[in-house]
Design an enzyme around this catalytic site. Structure first.
Site, short mmCIF file in Angstrom:
data_model
loop_
_atom_site.label_atom_id
_atom_site.label_comp_id
_atom_site.label_asym_id
_atom_site.label_seq_id
_atom_site.Cartn_x
_atom_site.Cartn_y
_atom_site.Cartn_z
CE LYS A 68 -4.05 -1.82 2.47
NZ LYS A 68 -4.87 -1.69 3.70
CB ALA A 89 -1.73 1.03 8.45
CG ASP A 90 -3.92 -4.77 5.55
OD1 ASP A 90 -4.94 -4.22 5.09
OD2 ASP A 90 -3.80 -6.00 5.64
CB THR A 91 -6.09 -3.87 10.71
OG1 THR A 91 -5.33 -2.72 11.10
CG2 THR A 91 -6.54 -4.61 11.97
N GLY A 127 -0.06 -4.26 10.40
CA GLY A 127 1.24 -3.97 9.83
C GLY A 127 1.32 -2.49 9.51
#
Length: 219
Positions: A68, A89-91, A127
């Protein structure tokens, strides 16, 4: 809303073009608590990586965050009169069986997910990837990355509660089909770790990443 005025954040805002590579309102709300001027350019990444190719959920979510951030960095570089600071960010949520649970595809998917979480623990992984362009534009960007994990323990949920919650629409854009910071607060018995990581952005970890980069002389 009060904001935290950290001196080196003013330096970042003055010298860098800061971009959040996410359209998440939760992440924007949390970033707005800092005196850090930024803009939002969501990544176009389809988030279609094969989960089976990763050794852990942490590896998977971090790779999503990196892609991203890189996607937005590549789109924007060369179009700014300031060096770039990209925040990716990624969740995801991982259930007790080790299955990665992202946003539900349908209401029935959300119902099945929540029934599976009832009475059990799950782990929220986020992340975070920061890409920092050099001040003179002649060096490769610095990439800082980290993963935060928080354990969440659910109480027992009967079918009527699950269906009532899904009927509110709240689970439909949430990893794991729940929002602890909102109506799902009635279901969670305990968390172990960073509360804000469960919301979608690990604030303390993000601050430490920026502080480390500051101490390394990048800001």
């Amino acid at each position: 809303m009060a904001t935290l005025n950290i001196p080196f954040f003013t330096t970042i805002s003055d010298r860098f073009r800061v971009i959040l590579a996410s359209g998440s309102p939760r992440r924007r709300e949390l970033l707005d608590r800092l005196n850090l001027h930024y803009e939002v350019i969501p990544s176009d990444f389809a988030e279609d990586l094969d989960k089976a190719q990763f050794a852990s959920a942490g590896d998977y979510v971090l790779e999503n965050a990196i892609i991203k951030a890189q996607d937005v960095y590549q789109r924007v570089k060369g179009q700014s009169d300031k060096p770039l600071l990209i925040i990716g960010a990624d969740t995801v949520v991982v259930n007790s069986a080790g299955t990665i649970l992202e946003k539900p595809a349908s209401e029935q998917d959300a119902i099945c997910t929540l029934k599976g979480l009832s009475g059990k623990s799950n782990t929220v992984f986020t992340g975070v990837c920061l890409i920092v362009g050099s001040l003179d534009g002649t060096k490769d960007p610095v990439v800082e990355r980290a993963v935060e994990a928080t354990q969440v323990v659910f109480g027992d949920l009967d079918d009527s509660i699950v269906e009532a919650y899904v009927a509110t629409g709240e689970p439909m854009d949430k990893a794991g089909s729940y929002a602890y910071q909102s109506l799902a607060c009635f279901f969670v018995k305990e968390i172990k770790g960073d509360y804000y990581n469960v919301v979608g952005f690990p604030c303390a970890r993000f601050y430490q990443m920026l502080l480390d980069l500051h101490h390394q002389g990048h800001f």
